[in-house]
Design a protein around this motif. Structure first.
Motif, short mmCIF file in Angstrom:
data_model
loop_
_atom_site.label_atom_id
_atom_site.label_comp_id
_atom_site.label_asym_id
_atom_site.label_seq_id
_atom_site.Cartn_x
_atom_site.Cartn_y
_atom_site.Cartn_z
N GLU A 1 18.09 9.47 -17.60
CA GLU A 1 17.08 10.53 -17.53
C GLU A 1 15.69 9.96 -17.78
O GLU A 1 14.71 10.41 -17.16
CB GLU A 1 17.40 11.62 -18.57
CG GLU A 1 18.60 12.46 -18.18
CD GLU A 1 19.14 13.31 -19.33
OE1 GLU A 1 19.80 14.31 -19.04
OE2 GLU A 1 18.92 12.95 -20.51
N LEU B 1 14.68 20.13 -15.03
CA LEU B 1 15.37 21.27 -15.65
C LEU B 1 15.43 22.44 -14.67
O LEU B 1 14.63 22.52 -13.73
CB LEU B 1 14.60 21.71 -16.91
CG LEU B 1 14.62 20.70 -18.07
CD1 LEU B 1 13.55 21.06 -19.09
CD2 LEU B 1 16.00 20.66 -18.72
N SER C 1 9.92 22.05 -15.55
CA SER C 1 11.13 22.03 -14.72
C SER C 1 11.10 20.85 -13.77
O SER C 1 12.11 20.16 -13.60
CB SER C 1 11.25 23.33 -13.93
OG SER C 1 11.46 24.41 -14.81
N ASN D 1 15.07 26.43 -20.42
CA ASN D 1 16.06 26.02 -21.42
C ASN D 1 16.36 24.54 -21.32
O ASN D 1 16.49 24.00 -20.23
CB ASN D 1 17.36 26.81 -21.24
CG ASN D 1 17.14 28.30 -21.40
OD1 ASN D 1 16.49 28.73 -22.33
ND2 ASN D 1 17.67 29.07 -20.47
N VAL D 2 16.47 23.91 -22.49
CA VAL D 2 16.91 22.51 -22.52
C VAL D 2 18.36 22.47 -23.00
O VAL D 2 18.94 23.49 -23.38
CB VAL D 2 15.98 21.64 -23.40
CG1 VAL D 2 14.58 21.58 -22.79
CG2 VAL D 2 15.94 22.13 -24.83
N ALA D 3 18.95 21.27 -22.98
CA ALA D 3 20.40 21.15 -23.13
C ALA D 3 20.92 21.58 -24.50
O ALA D 3 22.07 22.01 -24.61
CB ALA D 3 20.82 19.70 -22.85
N ASN D 4 20.10 21.48 -25.54
CA ASN D 4 20.62 21.84 -26.87
C ASN D 4 20.27 23.27 -27.26
O ASN D 4 19.99 23.57 -28.42
CB ASN D 4 20.15 20.84 -27.94
CG ASN D 4 18.64 20.76 -28.04
OD1 ASN D 4 17.94 21.11 -27.10
ND2 ASN D 4 18.15 20.31 -29.17
N GLU D 5 20.27 24.15 -26.25
CA GLU D 5 20.16 25.60 -26.45
C GLU D 5 18.80 26.02 -26.98
O GLU D 5 18.66 27.12 -27.52
CB GLU D 5 21.25 26.11 -27.39
CG GLU D 5 22.66 25.78 -26.90
CD GLU D 5 23.71 25.98 -27.97
OE1 GLU D 5 23.39 26.57 -29.00
OE2 GLU D 5 24.84 25.52 -27.76
N VAL E 1 16.33 11.93 -24.47
CA VAL E 1 16.91 11.84 -23.12
C VAL E 1 17.80 10.60 -23.03
O VAL E 1 17.66 9.67 -23.83
CB VAL E 1 15.80 11.79 -22.04
CG1 VAL E 1 14.90 13.02 -22.14
CG2 VAL E 1 14.97 10.51 -22.14
N SER E 2 18.65 10.60 -22.03
CA SER E 2 19.49 9.41 -21.80
C SER E 2 18.64 8.33 -21.11
O SER E 2 17.54 8.59 -20.63
CB SER E 2 20.68 9.78 -20.92
OG SER E 2 20.23 10.08 -19.61
#
Ligand SMILES: [Fe+2]
Length: 129
Positions: A71, A28, A23, A41-45, A67-68
């Motif tokens: 990020e 996160l 986290s 949890n990460v962004a793609n579920e 990551v972007s």
């Protein structure tokens, strides 16, 4: 194809410390308890379900996160701020460096249990011939 990875168990020496590490370093939301697990949890579920290894030796796994660019800067900044070791390669030979594979940036580092983590800004593409 409708199949999606939904969750995986991340065996950890200390699940609380591990969940806080993910986290904190990745930025996160804090872990939520679910039975014996601490879920992040990460962004793609996908849920990373941290579970105590119950004194057994943790078998090293590899988890890679797309990551972007922003990020990457933030996460890599936290890696350096925490003085974590990092490498440009999964063999952990190129210490203190990042890679530029597939036109992006990538770096490897370890979580508190020794799992090898990777952040990349471009997904793996075809290897150059
Ligand atoms: Fe990888």
């Amino acid at each position: 194809m409708a199949i999606k990875l939904n969750h995986t168990i991340v065996h950890s020496k200390d699940p609380r410390a591990a969940a806080e590490f993910y986290s904190g370093v990745f930025g996160l939301p804090a872990a939520k308890p679910f039975g014996p697990f601490l879920d992040v949890n990460v962004a793609n579920e996908v849920t990373l379900a941290f579970l105590s290894a119950e004194g057994m030796e943790v078998q090293m796994q590899h988890y890679a996160f797309l990551v972007s660019e922003t990020e990457f800067d933030q996460i890599f900044g936290r890696i350096k701020q925490r003085r974590l070791k990092f490498w440009a390669d999964p063999g952990q030979k190129q210490a203190g460096e990042i890679n530029h594979h597939f036109g992006g940036r990538g770096v490897y580092f370890q979580d508190p249990s020794g799992h090898l983590l990777e952040i990349i800004t471009q997904p793996y593409g075809p290897f150059p011939k």
